[in-house]
Design a protein around this motif. Structure first.
Motif, short mmCIF file in Angstrom:
data_model
loop_
_atom_site.label_atom_id
_atom_site.label_comp_id
_atom_site.label_asym_id
_atom_site.label_seq_id
_atom_site.Cartn_x
_atom_site.Cartn_y
_atom_site.Cartn_z
N ALA A 206 28.65 35.79 39.33
CA ALA A 206 28.08 34.60 38.37
C ALA A 206 27.30 35.54 37.21
O ALA A 206 27.35 34.62 35.93
CB ALA A 206 26.80 33.90 39.13
N ALA A 207 26.75 36.70 37.30
CA ALA A 207 26.23 37.25 36.06
C ALA A 207 27.37 37.66 34.92
O ALA A 207 27.30 37.66 33.87
CB ALA A 207 25.57 38.60 36.57
N ALA A 208 28.75 37.87 35.38
CA ALA A 208 29.67 38.32 34.64
C ALA A 208 30.18 36.80 33.86
O ALA A 208 30.89 37.07 32.93
CB ALA A 208 30.68 38.97 35.41
N ALA A 209 29.83 35.91 34.72
CA ALA A 209 30.68 34.47 34.09
C ALA A 209 30.42 34.15 32.74
O ALA A 209 31.54 33.84 32.23
CB ALA A 209 30.55 33.44 35.10
N PRO A 210 29.28 34.34 32.25
CA PRO A 210 28.87 33.76 30.79
C PRO A 210 29.96 34.60 29.81
O PRO A 210 29.94 33.88 28.72
CB PRO A 210 27.43 34.01 30.50
N ASN A 211 29.99 35.95 30.11
CA ASN A 211 30.72 36.86 29.03
C ASN A 211 32.13 36.71 29.36
O ASN A 211 33.27 37.20 28.59
CB ASN A 211 30.30 38.22 29.28
N LEU A 212 32.94 35.72 30.68
CA LEU A 212 34.20 35.80 31.03
C LEU A 212 34.56 37.29 31.25
O LEU A 212 35.76 37.53 31.09
CB LEU A 212 35.19 35.15 29.90
N THR A 213 33.97 37.96 31.85
CA THR A 213 34.31 39.40 32.11
C THR A 213 34.92 39.38 33.32
O THR A 213 34.75 38.83 34.44
CB THR A 213 32.91 40.28 32.48
N PRO A 214 36.49 40.12 33.33
CA PRO A 214 37.00 40.26 34.57
C PRO A 214 36.37 41.03 35.54
O PRO A 214 35.78 42.04 35.20
CB PRO A 214 38.28 40.85 33.71
N VAL A 215 36.23 40.70 36.71
CA VAL A 215 35.72 41.42 37.90
C VAL A 215 36.59 41.48 39.03
O VAL A 215 37.66 40.98 39.39
CB VAL A 215 34.61 40.45 38.48
N THR A 216 36.73 42.89 39.68
CA THR A 216 37.04 43.12 40.74
C THR A 216 35.96 43.16 41.82
O THR A 216 35.05 44.15 41.41
CB THR A 216 37.98 44.55 40.66
N LEU A 217 36.20 42.62 42.89
CA LEU A 217 34.88 42.57 43.72
C LEU A 217 35.74 43.18 45.31
O LEU A 217 36.53 42.68 45.73
CB LEU A 217 34.56 41.23 44.02
N GLU A 218 35.00 44.19 45.55
CA GLU A 218 35.39 44.85 47.00
C GLU A 218 34.30 44.71 47.87
O GLU A 218 33.20 45.24 47.65
CB GLU A 218 35.63 46.49 46.65
N LEU A 219 34.48 43.70 48.74
CA LEU A 219 33.21 43.13 49.61
C LEU A 219 33.46 43.51 51.11
O LEU A 219 33.49 44.88 51.33
CB LEU A 219 33.40 41.64 49.28
N GLY A 220 33.57 42.48 51.94
CA GLY A 220 33.44 42.98 53.40
C GLY A 220 33.82 42.01 54.22
O GLY A 220 34.92 41.47 53.97
N GLY A 221 33.16 41.72 55.26
CA GLY A 221 33.62 40.74 56.37
C GLY A 221 33.81 41.32 57.47
O GLY A 221 33.34 42.47 57.93
N LYS A 222 34.24 40.32 58.67
CA LYS A 222 34.13 40.82 60.02
C LYS A 222 35.65 41.19 60.21
O LYS A 222 36.63 40.39 60.62
CB LYS A 222 33.98 39.52 60.72
N ALA A 223 35.89 42.32 60.46
CA ALA A 223 37.37 43.04 60.43
C ALA A 223 37.52 43.05 62.03
O ALA A 223 36.92 43.93 62.74
CB ALA A 223 37.53 44.49 59.62
N PRO A 224 38.33 42.37 62.41
CA PRO A 224 38.81 42.44 63.81
C PRO A 224 39.82 43.57 64.10
O PRO A 224 40.81 43.73 63.47
CB PRO A 224 39.50 41.03 64.30
N ALA A 225 39.63 44.01 65.45
CA ALA A 225 41.02 44.70 66.15
C ALA A 225 41.35 43.81 67.23
O ALA A 225 40.66 43.24 68.10
CB ALA A 225 40.27 45.93 66.60
N LEU A 226 42.66 43.43 67.25
CA LEU A 226 43.36 42.73 68.17
C LEU A 226 44.29 43.59 69.01
O LEU A 226 45.33 43.98 68.80
CB LEU A 226 44.00 41.56 67.70
N ILE A 227 44.03 43.61 70.29
CA ILE A 227 44.65 44.48 71.00
C ILE A 227 45.70 43.68 72.04
O ILE A 227 45.38 42.47 72.59
CB ILE A 227 43.84 45.18 72.16
N CYS A 228 47.01 43.69 71.90
CA CYS A 228 47.92 42.99 72.50
C CYS A 228 48.19 43.52 73.90
O CYS A 228 47.65 44.64 74.38
CB CYS A 228 49.27 43.19 71.72
N ALA A 229 48.75 42.53 74.84
CA ALA A 229 48.58 42.91 76.32
C ALA A 229 49.47 44.12 76.55
O ALA A 229 49.42 44.58 77.69
CB ALA A 229 49.03 41.76 76.98
N ASP A 230 50.42 44.61 75.72
CA ASP A 230 51.32 45.48 76.12
C ASP A 230 50.65 46.86 75.42
O ASP A 230 51.60 47.95 75.73
CB ASP A 230 52.63 45.26 75.40
N TYR A 231 49.63 47.05 74.98
CA TYR A 231 49.31 48.24 74.20
C TYR A 231 48.29 48.88 75.33
O TYR A 231 47.36 48.47 75.82
CB TYR A 231 48.37 48.11 72.98
#
Length: 475
Positions: A206-231
């Protein structure tokens, strides 16, 4: 430690203008870019012990081995990767104009954009500051860096390191808290990169938007591990433990929760508890276990476990009695904990954990597991474990995340030819290797017309041969 004074907000714009003017006056060529990267690599190596002490001081304690792996190895490999490929990256890339425009030709020229702003986080405070800086310098830009206020010793180290490597009109460092960060985000950069939480990422955008500054955002989130039944459970547990408790879970691509087939849920819990005991002993003198960065983060993590207890959830805390609670809080030692079968309304499933708490959820079918992943925002990382290639392919095609490591965790981050970035709430854009070089470049399309060209004939009046030619071209 002498605390660095905050950079006056009034000075931020002047510094950016100085960097921009110097860049405009003399844009870095191949020779300068290469020399800058070599000098950065050499000085960084010389000051490794200083970096290690700064990180351990800011965290209260972090294993020097974790610093070597996550900060030194990754940063030096990124520099070496860029040096080995820089000349090739800088070359114009041929592009087809298509037969309709023959005999013209075209190319794509990677051109530096100007001044790149970098807002770096506290969890890997050197790597996540210097890796994008390497890409920006390789691409021929000047850089203005704002490190996190939560790692003041590292901020001082970075400012002194970069001042030794670069003149002040090529790379500058701003110091300060949220107010400085907000003003920094609002500067008219030619590109702005932010690494941090999704909530703050929205504010930066939002702060970059008035200048139309191109942004790269490296954020996060809930990264899952999924174990299949054969592993195999033991192998999955060992690799998930590495992806979860490295840096005490304070990793944006760290495993945030695990999905395992229902029949083997308790087997996985037991295997993870064994891994913890093998890695950290009784946690009475945790030399290899990282501390939580500050009291605020410690309190946040404590609230997640308090919420789980209030809900009556099963919690496995193998080191609960390793030290008095008051001592652990004073030293910010947050012992690993497993939360078994939390509902989606539990705090551990509502927020990115970013700490050493690991929810364990069971599933009956692979479709159910995939649906649970897709019920949450697209994560920055996904970790499927399985030997059946058809099942792995199903997971890859029916989910979408920032990046994937199959049958392990975290490792795609260190592969410099792979783009690193999220999607949607987990990020915008990508860095690392050539992807970082391209992110901080304008890929300039250039069309070269010949002295004689068929397009000279295409002009009114559109009759006769011209009418026929246009209709033929438009088929």
């Amino acid at each position: 430690m002498d605390i660095l004074a905050d950079t006056p907000i009034a000075d931020l714009a002047a510094t950016r203008e100085r960097l921009r003017a110097a860049w405009q006056a003399r844009k870095p060529d191949y020779t300068q870019r290469r020399a800058d990267l070599i000098r950065l690599r050499d000085v960084f190596r010389e000051r490794g012990p200083e970096m290690d002490a700064a990180i351990r001081g800011d965290f209260g304690h972090r294993s020097s081995h974790e610093n070597l792996l996550s900060e030194v190895m990754i940063t030096q490999a990124e520099i070496d990767h860029a040096l080995a490929r820089l000349r090739r990256w800088m070359r114009p890339r041929g592009a087809s104009v298509g037969w309709r425009f023959w005999p013209a030709r075209a190319e794509i020229r990677p051109e530096p954009v100007g001044v790149v702003g970098i807002l770096s986080p506290w969890n890997y405070p050197v790597n996540l500051a210097l890796v994008p800086l390497v890409s920006a310098i390789a691409a021929g830009n000047h850089v203005y860096l704002k490190p996190s206020e939560h790692t003041p010793r590292v901020a001082r180290f970075l400012r002194e390191l970069l001042a030794e490597v670069f003149p002040e009109d090529r790379v500058a460092v701003a110091i300060g808290g949220p107010e400085v960060g907000a003003a920094f985000s609002a500067l008219p950069f030619d590109h702005l990169l932010f690494t941090g939480s999704t909530a703050v990422g929205r504010k930066v955008m939002a702060a970059a938007a008035p200048n139309l500054t191109p942004v790269t955002l490296e954020l996060g989130g809930k990264a899952p591990a999924l174990i299949c039944a054969d592993y195999p459970i033991e192998q999955a547990a060992a690799r998930i433990a590495s992806g979860k408790w490295f840096n005490a879970g304070q990793t944006c691509i760290g495993v945030d929760y695990v999905l395992v087939d229902a029949a083997r849920r308790d087997e996985l819990v037991a295997a993870l508890l064994r891994q913890l005991q093998q890695r950290y002993g009784d946690l009475v003198e945790p030399r290899d276990y990282t501390r939580i960065i500050n009291a605020s983060q410690y309190a946040r993590l404590s609230s997640y476990l308090d919420d789980a207890r209030t809900r009556g959830l099963r919690i496995e805390e193998p080191f609960a009695d390793s030290a008095p609670r008051e001592q652990r809080e004073a030293e910010r030692i947050f012992p690993p904990a497993l939360v078994i079968e939390p509902g989606m309304d539990a705090l551990v499933m509502q927020h990115e954990i970013f700490g050493p708490i690991l929810p364990i959820l069971s599933y009956r079918t692979l479709d159910e597991a995939i649906a649970r992943i897709n019920a949450l925002d697209r994560p920055l990382a996904l970790y499927p474990f399985g030997h059946d290639s058809a099942q792995i392919e199903k997971i890859l095609t029916q989910t979408l995340s920032g990046g994937v490591t199959v049958n392990d965790t975290l490792l795609h981050f260190g592969a410099h030819d792979l783009p690193f970035g999220g999607i949607g709430p987990s990020g915008i854009g990508a860095i690392h290797g050539r992807n970082g070089f391209d992110t901080f470049s304008k890929l300039l399309p250039v069309f070269y017309q010949r002295s004689k060209a068929g397009s000279d004939m295409i002009k009114p009046p559109y009759r006769g041969r011209i009418d026929a030619m246009i209709r033929w071209l438009a088929k």
